[in-house]
Design a protein around this motif. Sequence first.
Motif, PDB file in Angstrom:
ATOM      1  N   LYS A   7       0.834  -1.185   0.000  1.00  0.00           N
ATOM      2  CA  LYS A   7       0.000   0.000   0.000  1.00  0.00           C
ATOM      3  C   LYS A   7       0.873   1.240   0.000  1.00  0.00           C
ATOM      4  O   LYS A   7       1.708   1.433   0.870  1.00  0.00           O
ATOM      5  CB  LYS A   7      -0.912   0.010   1.232  1.00  0.00           C
ATOM      6  CG  LYS A   7      -1.921   1.133   1.138  1.00  0.00           C
ATOM      7  CD  LYS A   7      -2.864   1.087   2.306  1.00  0.00           C
ATOM      8  CE  LYS A   7      -3.890   2.201   2.167  1.00  0.00           C
ATOM      9  NZ  LYS A   7      -4.687   2.344   3.371  1.00  0.00           N
ATOM     10  N   CYS A   8       0.674   2.035  -0.994  1.00  0.00           N
ATOM     11  CA  CYS A   8       1.401   3.291  -1.124  1.00  0.00           C
ATOM     12  C   CYS A   8       0.459   4.421  -0.725  1.00  0.00           C
ATOM     13  O   CYS A   8      -0.693   4.438  -1.149  1.00  0.00           O
ATOM     14  CB  CYS A   8       1.863   3.457  -2.568  1.00  0.00           C
ATOM     15  SG  CYS A   8       2.517   5.087  -2.917  1.00  0.00           S
ATOM     16  N   PRO A   9       0.934   5.367   0.081  1.00  0.00           N
ATOM     17  CA  PRO A   9       0.062   6.485   0.487  1.00  0.00           C
ATOM     18  C   PRO A   9      -0.338   7.360  -0.693  1.00  0.00           C
ATOM     19  O   PRO A   9      -1.316   8.088  -0.637  1.00  0.00           O
ATOM     20  CB  PRO A   9       0.923   7.261   1.484  1.00  0.00           C
ATOM     21  CG  PRO A   9       2.330   6.846   1.208  1.00  0.00           C
ATOM     22  CD  PRO A   9       2.268   5.450   0.652  1.00  0.00           C
ATOM     23  N   ASN A  10       0.421   7.260  -1.752  1.00  0.00           N
ATOM     24  CA  ASN A  10       0.175   8.099  -2.917  1.00  0.00           C
ATOM     25  C   ASN A  10      -0.629   7.365  -4.000  1.00  0.00           C
ATOM     26  O   ASN A  10      -1.572   7.897  -4.563  1.00  0.00           O
ATOM     27  CB  ASN A  10       1.524   8.549  -3.478  1.00  0.00           C
ATOM     28  CG  ASN A  10       1.435   9.853  -4.212  1.00  0.00           C
ATOM     29  OD1 ASN A  10       0.661  10.722  -3.833  1.00  0.00           O
ATOM     30  ND2 ASN A  10       2.211   9.992  -5.252  1.00  0.00           N
ATOM     31  N   CYS A  11      -0.235   6.131  -4.286  1.00  0.00           N
ATOM     32  CA  CYS A  11      -0.825   5.388  -5.410  1.00  0.00           C
ATOM     33  C   CYS A  11      -1.884   4.388  -4.966  1.00  0.00           C
ATOM     34  O   CYS A  11      -2.563   3.806  -5.801  1.00  0.00           O
ATOM     35  CB  CYS A  11       0.254   4.632  -6.164  1.00  0.00           C
ATOM     36  SG  CYS A  11       1.693   5.609  -6.548  1.00  0.00           S
ATOM     37  N   GLY A  12      -2.004   4.133  -3.680  1.00  0.00           N
ATOM     38  CA  GLY A  12      -2.941   3.120  -3.231  1.00  0.00           C
ATOM     39  C   GLY A  12      -2.301   1.738  -3.262  1.00  0.00           C
ATOM     40  O   GLY A  12      -1.086   1.612  -3.243  1.00  0.00           O
ATOM     41  N   SER A  27      10.025   1.073  -0.926  1.00  0.00           N
ATOM     42  CA  SER A  27       9.474   2.298  -1.492  1.00  0.00           C
ATOM     43  C   SER A  27       8.732   1.994  -2.785  1.00  0.00           C
ATOM     44  O   SER A  27       9.025   1.017  -3.481  1.00  0.00           O
ATOM     45  CB  SER A  27      10.572   3.326  -1.703  1.00  0.00           C
ATOM     46  OG  SER A  27      11.613   2.759  -2.459  1.00  0.00           O
ATOM     47  N   CYS A  28       7.801   2.832  -3.072  1.00  0.00           N
ATOM     48  CA  CYS A  28       6.947   2.656  -4.238  1.00  0.00           C
ATOM     49  C   CYS A  28       7.756   2.777  -5.530  1.00  0.00           C
ATOM     50  O   CYS A  28       8.505   3.731  -5.690  1.00  0.00           O
ATOM     51  CB  CYS A  28       5.850   3.710  -4.189  1.00  0.00           C
ATOM     52  SG  CYS A  28       4.759   3.647  -5.603  1.00  0.00           S
ATOM     53  N   PRO A  29       7.609   1.800  -6.429  1.00  0.00           N
ATOM     54  CA  PRO A  29       8.327   1.898  -7.699  1.00  0.00           C
ATOM     55  C   PRO A  29       7.837   3.054  -8.561  1.00  0.00           C
ATOM     56  O   PRO A  29       8.520   3.491  -9.482  1.00  0.00           O
ATOM     57  CB  PRO A  29       8.045   0.553  -8.380  1.00  0.00           C
ATOM     58  CG  PRO A  29       6.865  -0.013  -7.703  1.00  0.00           C
ATOM     59  CD  PRO A  29       6.809   0.581  -6.323  1.00  0.00           C
ATOM     60  N   THR A  30       6.670   3.541  -8.285  1.00  0.00           N
ATOM     61  CA  THR A  30       6.109   4.622  -9.085  1.00  0.00           C
ATOM     62  C   THR A  30       6.479   5.999  -8.551  1.00  0.00           C
ATOM     63  O   THR A  30       6.968   6.849  -9.280  1.00  0.00           O
ATOM     64  CB  THR A  30       4.577   4.495  -9.140  1.00  0.00           C
ATOM     65  OG1 THR A  30       4.247   3.185  -9.588  1.00  0.00           O
ATOM     66  CG2 THR A  30       3.972   5.526 -10.080  1.00  0.00           C
ATOM     67  N   CYS A  31       6.261   6.210  -7.262  1.00  0.00           N
ATOM     68  CA  CYS A  31       6.470   7.553  -6.722  1.00  0.00           C
ATOM     69  C   CYS A  31       7.541   7.611  -5.642  1.00  0.00           C
ATOM     70  O   CYS A  31       7.835   8.667  -5.127  1.00  0.00           O
ATOM     71  CB  CYS A  31       5.147   8.104  -6.198  1.00  0.00           C
ATOM     72  SG  CYS A  31       4.579   7.217  -4.751  1.00  0.00           S
ATOM     73  N   ASN A  32       8.099   6.423  -5.301  1.00  0.00           N
ATOM     74  CA  ASN A  32       9.222   6.379  -4.369  1.00  0.00           C
ATOM     75  C   ASN A  32       8.868   6.686  -2.911  1.00  0.00           C
ATOM     76  O   ASN A  32       9.729   6.856  -2.078  1.00  0.00           O
ATOM     77  CB  ASN A  32      10.327   7.319  -4.844  1.00  0.00           C
ATOM     78  CG  ASN A  32      11.667   6.596  -4.886  1.00  0.00           C
ATOM     79  OD1 ASN A  32      11.703   5.386  -5.109  1.00  0.00           O
ATOM     80  ND2 ASN A  32      12.736   7.296  -4.667  1.00  0.00           N
TER      81      ASN A  32
HETATM   82 ZN   LIG Z   1       3.346   5.318  -5.071  1.00  0.00          ZN
END
Ligand SMILES: [Zn+2]
Length: 66
Positions: A7-12, A27-32
Amino acid sequence: MPTYVYKCPNCGKFELFQEMKDKPLESCPTCNKPVKRIISGGVGVIYKTNGFYITDSKASKDSHAS
Ligand SMILES: [Zn+2]
C-alpha cells in the motif's frame, strides 16, 4: 510465486510478485514513497482502493451500451 500486496500512500494498493527470499519492497516503484506490505489473505478487494479507474471504465462501457 507469492503475490504481495503493498500500500502506497500516494498510489494506493498494488500487487507485486516476489520470491519468498526477496526483500520486502520499501518504497513505491512509481512515486518512491515508503510503502507498507499487506499480507494477502486471498483474492479480491485489491483494486478497490479509490476505484477511480474502475469507475471510469464502467462508465465508458455503460455509455457505450446505451
Ligand atoms: Zn506510489
